[in-house]
Write a protein that holds these residues in place. Structure first.
Motif, PDB file in Angstrom:
ATOM      1  N   CYS A  55       8.473  44.807  27.486  1.00 23.10           N
ATOM      2  CA  CYS A  55       8.529  43.344  27.650  1.00 23.10           C
ATOM      3  C   CYS A  55       9.066  42.949  29.021  1.00 23.10           C
ATOM      4  O   CYS A  55       8.842  41.819  29.467  1.00 23.10           O
ATOM      5  CB  CYS A  55       9.405  42.722  26.554  1.00 23.10           C
ATOM      6  N   SER A  67       9.019  44.128  16.788  1.00 19.80           N
ATOM      7  CA  SER A  67       9.348  42.715  17.022  1.00 19.80           C
ATOM      8  C   SER A  67       9.322  41.932  15.720  1.00 19.80           C
ATOM      9  O   SER A  67      10.169  41.056  15.487  1.00 19.80           O
ATOM     10  CB  SER A  67       8.377  42.094  18.021  1.00 19.80           C
ATOM     11  N   GLY A  71      10.006  39.920  22.729  1.00 21.08           N
ATOM     12  CA  GLY A  71       9.197  40.408  21.621  1.00 21.08           C
ATOM     13  C   GLY A  71       9.403  39.648  20.326  1.00 21.08           C
ATOM     14  O   GLY A  71       8.434  39.144  19.734  1.00 21.08           O
ATOM     15  N   PRO A  72      10.651  39.517  19.822  1.00 15.93           N
ATOM     16  CA  PRO A  72      10.866  38.774  18.570  1.00 15.93           C
ATOM     17  C   PRO A  72      10.408  37.318  18.652  1.00 15.93           C
ATOM     18  O   PRO A  72       9.855  36.777  17.687  1.00 15.93           O
ATOM     19  CB  PRO A  72      12.384  38.883  18.367  1.00 15.93           C
TER      20      PRO A  72
END
Length: 283
Positions: free
Chosen positions: A45, A61, A248-249
């Motif tokens: 990322c 994620s 990502g999350p």
């Protein structure tokens, strides 16, 4: 001369294809980046130069976003509000549209013009009086301000689409049903509604997209995290992430919010187009 004109037409078409193709790439690029980032590892990322293809492909994620944020609760709250919005809109707007399309009244066009004029009022100008009203009613921090108004035909655009569609039915159907002893409500339930499934579905689609993506309303009227919708929950997720570079999350949560609307558009694109066409029918 014809060959020359044909060559000019081909060049013009190629030019417009290039313009449209370039704009399409610019519009789609953020979505592609969101999908790509949602399946990347944390180091990927922050890679520079960035890469679009995740290597390796991972679901970490999505695991993290469900562990650090109550996404299932947000999704459940959004589904409840969306379902009630669709139900209220279909019932109230179809009844109002039926009245505007079938009843003969001298002031009907004036009231319909007033109804349509409400579409030109910026919604933000109504926030303060609405918030004051809902506070006095004790509705703040409940889903009632987000749901109850839909049961009173506040969606003028839905009324307009349904009215235009109902106007396409010949009045002779109503007259024949009335001669057979059918009431006005019976004409609506037994004749118009069974033949209006497509336009009702179109209204439900527009209502779903509007309610699912609504951010400002839940942000204003909901205070408890347990009542937040997915749109507000994503902002809370971003705040909890702080200044971390691992997106990502956040991209995984955003993808969860976009996927229902994206799938609806892919599978029901012709109905969205039909909704626009229906709104242009001569009344």
């Amino acid at each position: 001369m014809k060959k020359k004109m044909s060559g000019i037409k081909i060049i013009r078409n190629i030019f417009w294809y290039i313009i449209v193709g370039t704009l399409s790439v610019l519009f789609v690029l953020p979505f592609i980046w969101m999908v790509s980032t949602a399946f990347k590892t944390a180091p990927q990322c922050v890679d520079y130069p960035p890469t679009f293809i995740p290597r390796p492909f991972t679901l970490r994620s999505f695991t993290e976003v469900f562990s650090i944020s109550p996404m299932l609760m947000y999704i459940k709250n959004s589904i409840i509000i969306v379902a009630l919005n669709i139900f209220g809109t279909l019932i109230s707007c179809s009844l109002v549209a039926y009245g505007f399309s079938r009843f003969r009244c001298k002031e009907k066009n004036i009231w319909f013009t007033i109804l349509l004029s409400t579409m030109m009022i910026p919604s933000f100008t109504l926030i303060i009086p609405q918030f004051s009203l809902y506070t006095k009613l004790g509705w703040v921090n409940t889903i009632l301000p987000l749901v109850i108004p839909t049961f009173f035909a506040t969606n003028a655009f839905s009324v307009f689409i349904l009215r235009q569609f109902f106007m396409s039915f010949p009045m002779e159907l109503d007259e024949a049903a009335r001669l057979d002893g059918c009431s006005y409500l019976g004409v609506f339930v037994r004749i118009l509604l069974p033949n209006s499934k497509t336009v009702m579905f179109v209204v439900a689609l527009f209502c779903f997209v509007g309610a699912w993506n609504d951010f400002f309303g839940p942000l204003i009227y909901l205070n408890d995290m347990e009542k937040y919708t997915l749109a507000v929950g994503l902002v809370m997720l971003k705040a909890s992430q702080g200044s971390t570079l691992d997106m990502g999350p956040m991209m995984a949560g955003s993808l969860l919010a976009v996927v229902p609307t994206f799938i609806l558009y892919l599978t029901c694109q012709k109905y969205f187009v039909q909704g626009v066409v229906t709104s242009g029918l001569k009344g």
